[in-house]
Design an enzyme around this catalytic site. Structure first.
Site, PDB file in Angstrom:
ATOM      1  N   CYS A   1      72.978 -32.211  28.406  1.00 55.10           N
ATOM      2  CA  CYS A   1      72.508 -33.579  28.613  1.00 55.10           C
ATOM      3  C   CYS A   1      71.697 -33.989  27.388  1.00 55.10           C
ATOM      4  CB  CYS A   1      71.663 -33.672  29.878  1.00 55.10           C
ATOM      5  SG  CYS A   1      71.076 -35.341  30.250  1.00 55.10           S
ATOM      6  N   GLY A   2      72.182 -34.988  26.660  1.00 54.14           N
ATOM      7  CA  GLY A   2      71.511 -35.393  25.429  1.00 54.14           C
ATOM      8  C   GLY A   2      70.211 -36.120  25.671  1.00 54.14           C
ATOM      9  N   HIS A   3      70.239 -37.152  26.527  1.00 49.10           N
ATOM     10  CA  HIS A   3      68.987 -37.870  26.795  1.00 49.10           C
ATOM     11  C   HIS A   3      67.993 -36.941  27.477  1.00 49.10           C
ATOM     12  CE1 HIS A   3      69.402 -38.468  31.186  1.00 49.10           C
ATOM     13  NE2 HIS A   3      68.171 -38.924  31.130  1.00 49.10           N
TER      14      HIS A   3
ATOM     15  N   HIS B   1      82.052 -38.093  33.791  1.00 46.87           N
ATOM     16  CA  HIS B   1      81.478 -39.359  33.352  1.00 46.87           C
ATOM     17  C   HIS B   1      82.578 -40.345  32.961  1.00 46.87           C
ATOM     18  CE1 HIS B   1      78.199 -36.489  32.894  1.00 46.87           C
ATOM     19  NE2 HIS B   1      77.345 -37.446  32.631  1.00 46.87           N
TER      20      HIS B   1
ATOM     21  N   ASP C   1      73.931 -45.081  32.979  1.00 52.27           N
ATOM     22  CA  ASP C   1      72.935 -44.547  32.059  1.00 52.27           C
ATOM     23  C   ASP C   1      72.236 -45.686  31.331  1.00 52.27           C
ATOM     24  OD1 ASP C   1      71.467 -43.043  30.192  1.00 52.27           O
ATOM     25  OD2 ASP C   1      73.061 -41.563  29.998  1.00 52.27           O
TER      26      ASP C   1
ATOM     27  N   CYS D   1      73.239 -42.404  25.921  1.00 54.42           N
ATOM     28  CA  CYS D   1      73.888 -41.181  26.392  1.00 54.42           C
ATOM     29  C   CYS D   1      74.238 -40.260  25.220  1.00 54.42           C
ATOM     30  CB  CYS D   1      75.135 -41.494  27.211  1.00 54.42           C
ATOM     31  SG  CYS D   1      75.844 -40.038  28.028  1.00 54.42           S
ATOM     32  N   GLY D   2      73.574 -39.119  25.175  1.00 57.02           N
ATOM     33  CA  GLY D   2      73.761 -38.195  24.058  1.00 57.02           C
ATOM     34  C   GLY D   2      75.101 -37.496  24.041  1.00 57.02           C
ATOM     35  N   THR D   3      75.500 -36.917  25.185  1.00 59.28           N
ATOM     36  CA  THR D   3      76.806 -36.260  25.214  1.00 59.28           C
ATOM     37  C   THR D   3      77.930 -37.294  25.179  1.00 59.28           C
ATOM     38  OG1 THR D   3      76.747 -36.106  27.645  1.00 59.28           O
ATOM     39  CG2 THR D   3      75.957 -34.200  26.393  1.00 59.28           C
TER      40      THR D   3
END
Length: 337
Positions: A90-92, A223, A249, A253-255
């Site tokens: 999870c990026g964020h 997602h 989101d 969203c990082g990913t």
């Protein structure tokens, strides 16, 4: 009687929540974070449900546990929890976790300004900027990202044909670009995105198989990334990422940014070394970059993947203590459909 008390630091990354749980960690079995994630899902998922679902959380709630490193070269490990499950990456969530942990003194980096973290999807590297006690920016050097399926035709009842791509950036994303039956996120309301996303995700899950070549537990489309025009003139692209049952989101969203860059690279629209400013549904931005390329072995042969980076910021806004007791009829939370 199941009872747990969990101290938490609440923050948001570019608008999306991150609840870092700082006490009450279950003792997870496994040598890697991937193995520990499986143990958590099998034996402790009630903790995630209690902390993320209503009445203690909400549809967009996301969080994490910080664990000791699994690898000799790492500073720490992260287990991600949110309403949709226990994500591989999870990026964020990473940006919020790193910001909260550093500001609270929960991580002591071996090298100031740098971290190495074990996550279920693999190992990631972090560069961060700090002014006094405040962390002002976090840059993630993510796991390799790649385009898994291109130009997949889906027939969506009530909407019509959609041609989509499926890309991996730590999770698998259906990417929907503007076309005849989708005018773009700037033309759709949030309620329309929330209505069509689970239908599109289910259709994509039936149409294609997504299993990571290095870890079969990282699998399945989770997602949906809808694209369209942004609000900021300096954004290269904008998105609305759907996850869980009813969540959009609020961060870029990082990913999802990683998956989008991998898709654009594979289709010749983004080159190695180029930056990519990605905008969220509320207008916040991440700075993405294709740092380099790498060869990845898949069941369909060797493909060229990217090593992406994502930079963003987070703000801590509170601390709380949450108790989960099964005397409470809603101890493990609920979702209103």
């Amino acid at each position: 009687m199941i009872k747990g008390t969990y101290a938490c630091i609440d923050a948001h990354t570019c608008g999306n929540p991150v609840r870092l749980v700082t006490s009450g960690h279950p003792n997870l079995k496994g040598e890697t974070m991937s193995e520990k994630r499986q143990d958590f899902l099998e034996n402790y998922d009630w903790i995630r449900q209690g902390l993320m679902f209503e009445p203690r959380g909400h549809d967009m709630m996301s969080g994490s546990f910080l664990y000791p490193p699994c690898s000799e070269n790492a500073d720490a490990s992260i287990l991600f929890i949110e309403t949709s499950g226990c994500l591989p990456m999870c990026g964020h969530g990473t940006i919020g976790t790193v910001t909260s942990a550093l500001e609270a003194g929960l991580i002591t980096p071996r090298e100031p300004g740098h971290l190495i973290l074990d996550v279920p999807a693999g190992q990631i590297r972090i560069e961060y900027q700090q002014e006094g006690k405040k962390v002002t920016a976090v840059k993630i050097f993510n796991v390799p990202a790649y385009l898994a399926h291109r130009d997949v035709t889906l027939e969506i009842e009530g909407l019509g044909k959609l041609v989509v791509d499926v890309s991996y950036g730590g999770n698998y994303y259906v990417i929907v670009e503007p076309q005849d039956n989708f005018p773009g996120i700037d033309e759709w309301s949030a309620s329309e995105i929330l209505h069509w996303s689970p239908i599109v995700r289910e259709a994509a899950s039936r149409a294609v198989s997504c299993v990571h070549p290095d870890d079969p537990t990282v699998c399945g489309v989770s997602h949906v990334l809808w694209t369209g025009k942004g609000q900021n003139v300096n954004s290269d692209a904008a998105n609305a990422v759907f996850y869980g049952d009813k969540a959009i989101d609020r961060s870029p969203c990082g990913t999802g940014t990683s998956a989008r860059m991998a898709q654009l690279f594979a289709k010749g629209h983004l080159k190695a070394g180029e930056t990519f400013i990605h905008e969220s549904y509320i207008g916040s931005q991440f700075i993405g970059k294709i740092e380099e390329t790498v060869q990845l072995n898949t069941p369909n042969g060797e493909i060229t993947a990217i090593k992406p980076s994502i930079q963003g910021w987070a703000h801590v806004f509170g601390q709380n203590t949450i108790t989960i007791d099964d005397d409470d009829p809603y101890a493990f939370g609920f979702i209103v459909n």
